[in-house]
Design a protein around this motif. Sequence first.
Motif, PDB file in Angstrom:
ATOM      1  N   ALA A 129       0.832  -1.203   0.000  1.00  0.00           N
ATOM      2  CA  ALA A 129       0.000   0.000   0.000  1.00  0.00           C
ATOM      3  C   ALA A 129       0.867   1.254   0.000  1.00  0.00           C
ATOM      4  CB  ALA A 129      -0.935  -0.017   1.198  1.00  0.00           C
ATOM      5  N   SER A 130       1.915   1.248   0.801  1.00  0.00           N
ATOM      6  CA  SER A 130       2.810   2.409   0.863  1.00  0.00           C
ATOM      7  C   SER A 130       3.550   2.601  -0.456  1.00  0.00           C
ATOM      8  CB  SER A 130       3.822   2.223   2.000  1.00  0.00           C
ATOM      9  OG  SER A 130       3.191   2.150   3.255  1.00  0.00           O
ATOM     10  N   TYR A 131       3.948   1.494  -1.074  1.00  0.00           N
ATOM     11  CA  TYR A 131       4.665   1.562  -2.347  1.00  0.00           C
ATOM     12  C   TYR A 131       3.774   2.169  -3.431  1.00  0.00           C
ATOM     13  CZ  TYR A 131       7.809   0.095  -6.115  1.00  0.00           C
ATOM     14  OH  TYR A 131       8.661   0.082  -7.194  1.00  0.00           O
ATOM     15  N   ARG A 132       2.535   1.700  -3.491  1.00  0.00           N
ATOM     16  CA  ARG A 132       1.610   2.205  -4.509  1.00  0.00           C
ATOM     17  C   ARG A 132       1.330   3.696  -4.282  1.00  0.00           C
ATOM     18  NH1 ARG A 132      -2.198   0.073  -8.002  1.00  0.00           N
ATOM     19  NH2 ARG A 132      -1.881  -2.056  -7.226  1.00  0.00           N
ATOM     20  N   GLU A 133       1.183   4.077  -3.017  1.00  0.00           N
ATOM     21  CA  GLU A 133       0.919   5.479  -2.708  1.00  0.00           C
ATOM     22  C   GLU A 133       2.075   6.371  -3.157  1.00  0.00           C
ATOM     23  OE1 GLU A 133      -0.068   8.334   1.175  1.00  0.00           O
ATOM     24  OE2 GLU A 133       0.126   6.163   1.407  1.00  0.00           O
ATOM     25  N   ARG A 134       3.312   5.875  -2.996  1.00  0.00           N
ATOM     26  CA  ARG A 134       4.473   6.696  -3.323  1.00  0.00           C
ATOM     27  C   ARG A 134       4.776   6.691  -4.816  1.00  0.00           C
ATOM     28  NH1 ARG A 134       7.912   9.678  -0.930  1.00  0.00           N
ATOM     29  NH2 ARG A 134      10.005  10.033  -1.756  1.00  0.00           N
ATOM     30  N   TYR A 135       4.701   5.528  -5.452  1.00  0.00           N
ATOM     31  CA  TYR A 135       5.161   5.416  -6.837  1.00  0.00           C
ATOM     32  C   TYR A 135       4.029   5.282  -7.854  1.00  0.00           C
ATOM     33  CZ  TYR A 135       9.709   4.924  -4.690  1.00  0.00           C
ATOM     34  OH  TYR A 135      10.853   5.155  -3.958  1.00  0.00           O
ATOM     35  N   GLY A 136       2.805   5.168  -7.401  1.00  0.00           N
ATOM     36  CA  GLY A 136       1.671   5.144  -8.313  1.00  0.00           C
ATOM     37  C   GLY A 136       1.448   3.825  -9.008  1.00  0.00           C
ATOM     38  N   VAL A 137       2.222   2.803  -8.685  1.00  0.00           N
ATOM     39  CA  VAL A 137       2.067   1.466  -9.269  1.00  0.00           C
ATOM     40  C   VAL A 137       2.266   0.433  -8.169  1.00  0.00           C
ATOM     41  CG1 VAL A 137       2.870   2.168 -11.570  1.00  0.00           C
ATOM     42  CG2 VAL A 137       4.520   1.306  -9.884  1.00  0.00           C
ATOM     43  N   ALA A 138       1.823  -0.783  -8.446  1.00  0.00           N
ATOM     44  CA  ALA A 138       2.081  -1.876  -7.505  1.00  0.00           C
ATOM     45  C   ALA A 138       3.548  -2.291  -7.617  1.00  0.00           C
ATOM     46  CB  ALA A 138       1.179  -3.062  -7.821  1.00  0.00           C
ATOM     47  N   PRO A 139       4.149  -2.776  -6.528  1.00  0.00           N
ATOM     48  CA  PRO A 139       5.543  -3.220  -6.615  1.00  0.00           C
ATOM     49  C   PRO A 139       5.750  -4.326  -7.643  1.00  0.00           C
ATOM     50  CG  PRO A 139       4.545  -3.832  -4.507  1.00  0.00           C
ATOM     51  CD  PRO A 139       3.614  -2.884  -5.162  1.00  0.00           C
ATOM     52  N   SER A 140       4.729  -5.150  -7.854  1.00  0.00           N
ATOM     53  CA  SER A 140       4.859  -6.207  -8.859  1.00  0.00           C
ATOM     54  C   SER A 140       4.986  -5.619 -10.254  1.00  0.00           C
ATOM     55  CB  SER A 140       3.659  -7.158  -8.779  1.00  0.00           C
ATOM     56  OG  SER A 140       2.447  -6.437  -8.944  1.00  0.00           O
ATOM     57  N   ASP A 141       4.344  -4.466 -10.508  1.00  0.00           N
ATOM     58  CA  ASP A 141       4.475  -3.805 -11.806  1.00  0.00           C
ATOM     59  C   ASP A 141       5.907  -3.326 -12.032  1.00  0.00           C
ATOM     60  OD1 ASP A 141       1.794  -4.210 -12.305  1.00  0.00           O
ATOM     61  OD2 ASP A 141       1.203  -2.254 -11.506  1.00  0.00           O
ATOM     62  N   SER A 142       6.550  -2.805 -10.972  1.00  0.00           N
ATOM     63  CA  SER A 142       7.943  -2.375 -11.096  1.00  0.00           C
ATOM     64  C   SER A 142       8.845  -3.570 -11.371  1.00  0.00           C
ATOM     65  CB  SER A 142       8.406  -1.683  -9.805  1.00  0.00           C
ATOM     66  OG  SER A 142       7.682  -0.486  -9.597  1.00  0.00           O
ATOM     67  N   LEU A 143       8.553  -4.693 -10.743  1.00  0.00           N
ATOM     68  CA  LEU A 143       9.365  -5.899 -10.970  1.00  0.00           C
ATOM     69  C   LEU A 143       9.226  -6.378 -12.412  1.00  0.00           C
ATOM     70  CD1 LEU A 143      11.158  -8.108  -9.690  1.00  0.00           C
ATOM     71  CD2 LEU A 143       9.061  -9.349  -9.128  1.00  0.00           C
ATOM     72  N   ARG A 144       7.997  -6.330 -12.967  1.00  0.00           N
ATOM     73  CA  ARG A 144       7.787  -6.797 -14.324  1.00  0.00           C
ATOM     74  C   ARG A 144       8.351  -5.852 -15.376  1.00  0.00           C
ATOM     75  NH1 ARG A 144       2.654  -8.473 -12.202  1.00  0.00           N
ATOM     76  NH2 ARG A 144       1.722  -6.499 -12.882  1.00  0.00           N
ATOM     77  N   SER A 145       8.522  -4.559 -15.002  1.00  0.00           N
ATOM     78  CA  SER A 145       8.985  -3.573 -15.976  1.00  0.00           C
ATOM     79  C   SER A 145      10.482  -3.556 -16.177  1.00  0.00           C
ATOM     80  CB  SER A 145       8.537  -2.164 -15.540  1.00  0.00           C
ATOM     81  OG  SER A 145       9.272  -1.730 -14.393  1.00  0.00           O
ATOM     82  N   ARG A 146      11.190  -4.369 -15.453  1.00  0.00           N
ATOM     83  CA  ARG A 146      12.661  -4.327 -15.524  1.00  0.00           C
ATOM     84  C   ARG A 146      13.131  -4.768 -16.902  1.00  0.00           C
ATOM     85  NH1 ARG A 146      13.921  -9.317 -11.354  1.00  0.00           N
ATOM     86  NH2 ARG A 146      13.052 -10.985 -12.616  1.00  0.00           N
TER      87      ARG A 146
END
Length: 311
Positions: A294-311
Amino acid sequence: MSATGTVTASSHELGDFSDAVARAYFPHRLLVKGRASGPADLRAVDLGPVRLARIGWGSEVSVESDHPGAWAVNVPRSGVLEAQIGAHHVLSLDGQATVCPPNEETRMTRWSADCSIVGMRVDRDYLVEEVAALVGLHTDRLPAQLDLRTDGGRAWIGLLGSIGTEALRNPSLARDQRVARRLAATLTAALVAASFPDEPGCGTIRPRIVSRVVEAMEADPARDWTAADLAREAGVGIRRLQQGFQRYLGSTPTQELLTIRLARVHGDLLAGRGDTVAEVATRWGFAHLGRFAASYRERYGVAPSDSLRSR
């Protein structure tokens, strides 16, 4: 020791002169490294928790002392003063002051023949109390060198010269304990102001309190930091630390730690340093993955799993 006049000695008498310096200022070990180029000179005054001294050896020397129980702040008014203080190498010229901590071996490896210092000795416990009262820091640490070209530095060295001169001219000042304590307090307050200067816009809360804690959290974000741990890092109480963070950063220490941890996770996810979100989040100190997401999404606007998949 009461206020004294001038003491002089030629090079072959430096043993006796060294004893006089030890009584007036600090015990030490002296090594004479060169021939005398002038007379040795000592002028000293005792103000209770503070002692002032002007010392010139008239020869190039090295001096070792562990400064038992008190700080020594030495200002070369001429020549070169070079020191090794623990792991720190400090070279001071006119306009700078070498700060020697109590109960720690200090080697003045080069005290040039033309170097005359003005020194202030201040009892450790007295200085700790004054620092706590004046700036709210519970610390016995000072910088290894002071820049006397700052406003605070100029104010302190000006007082050191004027009070020392007047006390030597009028020995009755030092003999009156109430007057001596007031003079000692005035000098110590100026030294504290020079050592812990205000930063623009920060009022009475010192940004270094905040900076010290942020640096500690940056160095080990995954640590299970408690409020007491962070307060100890700052050398202040928990409430004062929270006030400092609010005034300087507009946040709390807990919020700042969260920001640091989220940034580390974000960087690792984007760089592919980890196979799963849980692995990376745990690495940086997150124990509750739901709150983390929840904190990650609030700060970066995406789910942490989305950041992992975007690498």
